[in-house]
Design a protein around this motif. Sequence first.
Motif, PDB file in Angstrom:
ATOM      1  N   LEU A 129       0.849  -0.675  -0.008  1.00 61.12           N
ATOM      2  CA  LEU A 129       0.226  -0.396  -0.311  1.00 61.12           C
ATOM      3  C   LEU A 129       0.948   1.108  -0.001  1.00 61.12           C
ATOM      4  O   LEU A 129       0.327   2.317  -0.776  1.00 61.12           O
ATOM      5  N   SER A 149       1.291   3.579  -3.030  1.00 60.20           N
ATOM      6  CA  SER A 149       1.198   5.288  -3.444  1.00 60.20           C
ATOM      7  C   SER A 149       2.252   6.148  -3.232  1.00 60.20           C
ATOM      8  O   SER A 149       1.626   7.675  -4.159  1.00 60.20           O
ATOM      9  N   ASP A 161       0.770   6.347  -7.572  1.00 54.39           N
ATOM     10  CA  ASP A 161       0.093   7.407  -7.254  1.00 54.39           C
ATOM     11  C   ASP A 161       0.773   8.682  -7.649  1.00 54.39           C
ATOM     12  O   ASP A 161       0.641   9.418  -8.427  1.00 54.39           O
ATOM     13  N   SER A 195      -6.666  10.540  -7.258  1.00 54.78           N
ATOM     14  CA  SER A 195      -7.533  11.285  -5.947  1.00 54.78           C
ATOM     15  C   SER A 195      -6.762  10.319  -5.032  1.00 54.78           C
ATOM     16  O   SER A 195      -6.314   9.493  -5.031  1.00 54.78           O
ATOM     17  N   ASP A 214      -4.806   8.967  -1.329  1.00 58.60           N
ATOM     18  CA  ASP A 214      -5.421   8.035  -0.041  1.00 58.60           C
ATOM     19  C   ASP A 214      -4.478   8.890   0.607  1.00 58.60           C
ATOM     20  O   ASP A 214      -4.040   9.437   0.459  1.00 58.60           O
ATOM     21  N   GLU A 215      -5.055   8.104   2.009  1.00 61.31           N
ATOM     22  CA  GLU A 215      -4.609   8.895   3.201  1.00 61.31           C
ATOM     23  C   GLU A 215      -3.202   8.220   3.661  1.00 61.31           C
ATOM     24  O   GLU A 215      -2.684   9.194   4.222  1.00 61.31           O
ATOM     25  N   ASN A 217      -8.389  16.731  -1.730  1.00 64.35           N
ATOM     26  CA  ASN A 217      -7.518  14.724  -2.138  1.00 64.35           C
ATOM     27  C   ASN A 217      -6.768  14.967  -3.572  1.00 64.35           C
ATOM     28  O   ASN A 217      -6.518  13.983  -3.998  1.00 64.35           O
TER      29      ASN A 217
END
Length: 326
Positions: free
Chosen positions: A60, A64, A73, A85, A87-88, A152
């Motif tokens: 993850l 990201s 991302d 968009s 993520d956290e 975001n």
Amino acid sequence: MKFIKTILFYSFLLSFIACKQSTIKKDFVLKGFVFGTSYKITYLNADENYKKSLDSLFLLVNNSVSTYIETSDISQINQGNTNISVDEIFSEVFKKSKKIHKETDGFFDPTVGNLVNAYGFGPKDEKINLTDIQILEQMQFVGLDKIKLIDNKIVKEYPEVYLDFNSIAKGFGIDVVARFFNDKNIANYLIEIGGEIRAKGTKKNDEPWIIKLVNPVDVENGFKVINLSDKSMATSGNYRKFRISEDGKKYVHTINPKTGFATESNLLSVSVIGAVDCADVDAYATAFMAMGLEKTKEFLKNNNELKVILIYLNKNGDLEEYTTYK
């Protein structure tokens, strides 16, 4: 009837034993590779081997914020995709970067990515011997104030701005593991990825988590012993990661975000220790390498919760140590 009672008794006994066995706690040491380096994770008195879970968490983080994965991302954002968009994970790393960027007066700046690539220390491995004019041209795209996170989505002042979270993401990956362990009520662990470390609690017999840091100033004694229980530690240095160009010029991997230069200062190594997230000390270590010795000392006067071990060259070219760690 007696036979049935005997069967029921043994069934109960087997179930009781199985239940007892399933609650036996064990100590685990996990080793592997992630974020382009090795890791060793030790955790005590736990129910199970969490390697698969941790591998999923690492995936993850990579998906990201890893610039080494083209489909991540951050890579897509760097390629110009404005529809991502985030993520956290990305959001937290970005906000933490903004905070430390401000605290260090811009000496921590993940937007030096284009220069990192050009000097040959990024995923593109370009290795360009930049002229002063080329550096000046790239500097207009450096500055975390040139990027915002709105709803975001990353909004850039210039599309050429290139984000590189590698100087904070490894520490953040360690924090992700620490949070996972905390959620599992694991009270004692030591997480090390590529030399960055976070520890909680104690080892067996209530002994603190101790690490030995190579001490190049005092070769005879060899090591500095550091108690890392309930602390994080990160080290940054230019004495190992550098390259020599064909004309003999030395380039180091720490880029000064104020000047764009990758030249070596008298500060050779920084170790930062604190009761904070590992991502924080990871970022501070990078910032201090860019600041240099004197500016780092000045910064620490107002931020004494951070402890440092600085290795530098004095005026005579000899190694010296400055430390606030006791």
